[in-house]
Design an enzyme around this catalytic site. Structure first.
Site, PDB file in Angstrom:
ATOM      1  N   CYS A  15       0.499  -3.261  -1.100  1.00 12.16           N
ATOM      2  CA  CYS A  15      -0.672  -3.988  -1.984  1.00 12.16           C
ATOM      3  C   CYS A  15      -0.440  -3.189  -3.302  1.00 12.16           C
ATOM      4  O   CYS A  15      -0.352  -4.047  -4.463  1.00 12.16           O
ATOM      5  CB  CYS A  15      -1.776  -3.688  -1.236  1.00 12.16           C
ATOM      6  SG  CYS A  15      -1.745  -4.826   0.095  1.00 12.16           S
ATOM      7  N   ASN A  58      -8.002   3.055  -3.373  1.00  8.86           N
ATOM      8  CA  ASN A  58      -7.051   2.877  -4.185  1.00  8.86           C
ATOM      9  C   ASN A  58      -7.338   3.654  -5.771  1.00  8.86           C
ATOM     10  O   ASN A  58      -6.377   4.213  -6.331  1.00  8.86           O
ATOM     11  CB  ASN A  58      -6.550   1.329  -4.684  1.00  8.86           C
ATOM     12  CG  ASN A  58      -6.156   0.662  -3.291  1.00  8.86           C
ATOM     13  OD1 ASN A  58      -6.704  -0.318  -2.945  1.00  8.86           O
ATOM     14  ND2 ASN A  58      -5.609   1.347  -2.244  1.00  8.86           N
ATOM     15  N   ARG A  86       9.540   3.500 -19.962  1.00 11.30           N
ATOM     16  CA  ARG A  86       9.958   3.335 -18.525  1.00 11.30           C
ATOM     17  C   ARG A  86       9.267   4.288 -17.519  1.00 11.30           C
ATOM     18  O   ARG A  86      10.096   4.590 -16.650  1.00 11.30           O
ATOM     19  CB  ARG A  86      11.417   3.352 -18.639  1.00 11.30           C
ATOM     20  CG  ARG A  86      12.203   2.439 -19.685  1.00 11.30           C
ATOM     21  CD  ARG A  86      13.657   2.627 -19.626  1.00 11.30           C
ATOM     22  NE  ARG A  86      14.390   1.635 -20.843  1.00 11.30           N
ATOM     23  CZ  ARG A  86      15.590   1.541 -20.932  1.00 11.30           C
ATOM     24  NH1 ARG A  86      16.543   2.231 -20.391  1.00 11.30           N
ATOM     25  NH2 ARG A  86      15.977   0.718 -21.892  1.00 11.30           N
ATOM     26  N   HIS A 136     -10.037  -9.940  -3.964  1.00 12.52           N
ATOM     27  CA  HIS A 136     -10.873 -10.918  -3.010  1.00 12.52           C
ATOM     28  C   HIS A 136     -11.797  -9.995  -2.268  1.00 12.52           C
ATOM     29  O   HIS A 136     -11.680  -8.740  -1.921  1.00 12.52           O
ATOM     30  CB  HIS A 136      -9.762 -11.602  -1.989  1.00 12.52           C
ATOM     31  CG  HIS A 136      -8.983 -10.705  -1.262  1.00 12.52           C
ATOM     32  ND1 HIS A 136      -7.419 -10.441  -1.882  1.00 12.52           N
ATOM     33  CD2 HIS A 136      -8.798  -9.890  -0.419  1.00 12.52           C
ATOM     34  CE1 HIS A 136      -6.834  -9.681  -1.250  1.00 12.52           C
ATOM     35  NE2 HIS A 136      -7.707  -9.398  -0.106  1.00 12.52           N
ATOM     36  N   CYS A 153      -5.747  -7.138  -3.162  1.00 12.08           N
ATOM     37  CA  CYS A 153      -6.888  -6.246  -3.370  1.00 12.08           C
ATOM     38  C   CYS A 153      -7.951  -6.665  -2.374  1.00 12.08           C
ATOM     39  O   CYS A 153      -8.788  -7.503  -2.757  1.00 12.08           O
ATOM     40  CB  CYS A 153      -7.190  -5.958  -4.751  1.00 12.08           C
ATOM     41  SG  CYS A 153      -8.494  -4.765  -4.716  1.00 12.08           S
ATOM     42  N   HIS A 163     -14.695   8.114   2.077  1.00  9.47           N
ATOM     43  CA  HIS A 163     -14.046   9.382   2.908  1.00  9.47           C
ATOM     44  C   HIS A 163     -12.849   9.861   2.020  1.00  9.47           C
ATOM     45  O   HIS A 163     -11.785   9.527   2.459  1.00  9.47           O
ATOM     46  CB  HIS A 163     -13.592   8.710   4.128  1.00  9.47           C
ATOM     47  CG  HIS A 163     -13.494   9.906   5.183  1.00  9.47           C
ATOM     48  ND1 HIS A 163     -12.391  10.065   5.927  1.00  9.47           N
ATOM     49  CD2 HIS A 163     -14.333  10.891   5.543  1.00  9.47           C
ATOM     50  CE1 HIS A 163     -12.513  11.295   6.737  1.00  9.47           C
ATOM     51  NE2 HIS A 163     -13.609  11.787   6.552  1.00  9.47           N
ATOM     52  N   ALA A 194      -9.278  -6.059   7.974  1.00 10.60           N
ATOM     53  CA  ALA A 194      -8.582  -7.567   8.268  1.00 10.60           C
ATOM     54  C   ALA A 194      -7.332  -7.192   8.355  1.00 10.60           C
ATOM     55  O   ALA A 194      -6.436  -6.380   7.624  1.00 10.60           O
ATOM     56  CB  ALA A 194      -8.565  -8.401   7.111  1.00 10.60           C
TER      57      ALA A 194
END
Length: 264
Positions: free
Chosen positions: A146, A177, A127, A207, A168, A51, A263
């Site tokens: 995350c 992401n 930097r 995971h 992840c 999406h 989750a």
């Protein structure tokens, strides 16, 4: 997006079963990297429909510095609903840290404005970094960051970006992401008059949730399709002036959506 499927295969073959904060259970690997050449197409997963509308609105919301989900709700984006309180607040999550990192003196640092100014003035700087991992405010956040830390790199007139993601959710979160930071890199490159280099994704605890295994196997049975093209239709005065209508995704012909539980 064969790289994404290869990661899934790697987790299934080499991962270890672990418990987690949500109580769901995961199969996990630690430390993984993927590289996407942004000049060769927009890295949006094609083995299931993603999406993009939600991805764009979430990124614009981050850049606004907002931490209340009102803007997302107005635009029918529900990806943060599970973590917001009754007033829609999330605490000082990504937008707050990107745009107004608090200092000891009581001031705030706009990391996005700062890094763009640095890219323009000192493109070889080591930097060119934005961090969302503010240790002093983690306990105030509805969800600890995350995708925690990203760095820009300029070489041969091209802008690259590397993201470190400490945690992840590969099936549900990672496609978002990758696309989000690829788009952010495009926007920053446009603002700095640079060509596109690579987006490099680096994962920490990477995971698959135990209740995403059937969906993962289904996705792995599908053949990747050619990457779509993302076009930015105008160059606004600043990184903060982009609107949803400024982005056009074409040639995106994915396989059907695969539903999976989040989750929390």
């Amino acid at each position: 997006m064969q790289q994404y499927l290869d990661l899934m295969k790697h987790i299934l073959a080499e991962g270890v079963d672990k418990s987690d904060r949500t109580g769901t259970g995961t199969r996990s690997v630690f430390g993984y990297q993927m590289r996407f050449d942004l000049s060769k197409g927009f890295p949006l997963v094609t083995t299931k429909k993603c999406h993009m509308r939600s991805i764009i609105h979430e990124l614009l919301w981050f850049l606004k510095g907002e931490t209340n989900i009102a803007y997302l709700r107005e635009n029918k984006v529900s990806i943060w609903d599970e973590w917001a309180d009754d007033n829609g607040d999330l605490g000082p999550v990504y937008g707050a840290q990107w745009r107004s990192w608090p200092t000891q003196s009581g001031d705030a640092i706009d990391q996005i404005s700062q890094v763009i100014a640095q890219i323009k003035a000192q493109p070889d700087s080591r930097r060119l970094i934005v961090s969302a991992w503010n240790v002093g405010e983690l306990d105030k956040m509805a969800l600890a960051p995350c995708h925690a830390f990203f760095q820009f790199y300029v070489a041969d007139g091209k802008l690259s970006c590397q993201l470190y993601q400490r945690s992840c959710d590969v099936f549900l979160g990672l496609p978002f992401n990758i696309a989000s930071y690829a788009l952010l890199t495009m926007m920053v490159a446009q603002q700095c008059d640079l060509a596109l280099g690579d987006f490099v994704w680096t994962g920490g605890d990477t995971h698959l949730y135990s209740n995403h295994m059937e969906q993962t196997v289904l996705q792995l049975s599908r053949e990747p399709k050619p990457l779509p093209l993302m076009t930015i239709l105008r160059k606004p005065e600043s990184i903060f002036d982009y609107q949803f209508e400024d982005f056009e995704l074409t040639n995106y012909n994915p396989h059907p959506h695969i539903k999976a539980p989040v989750a929390v």
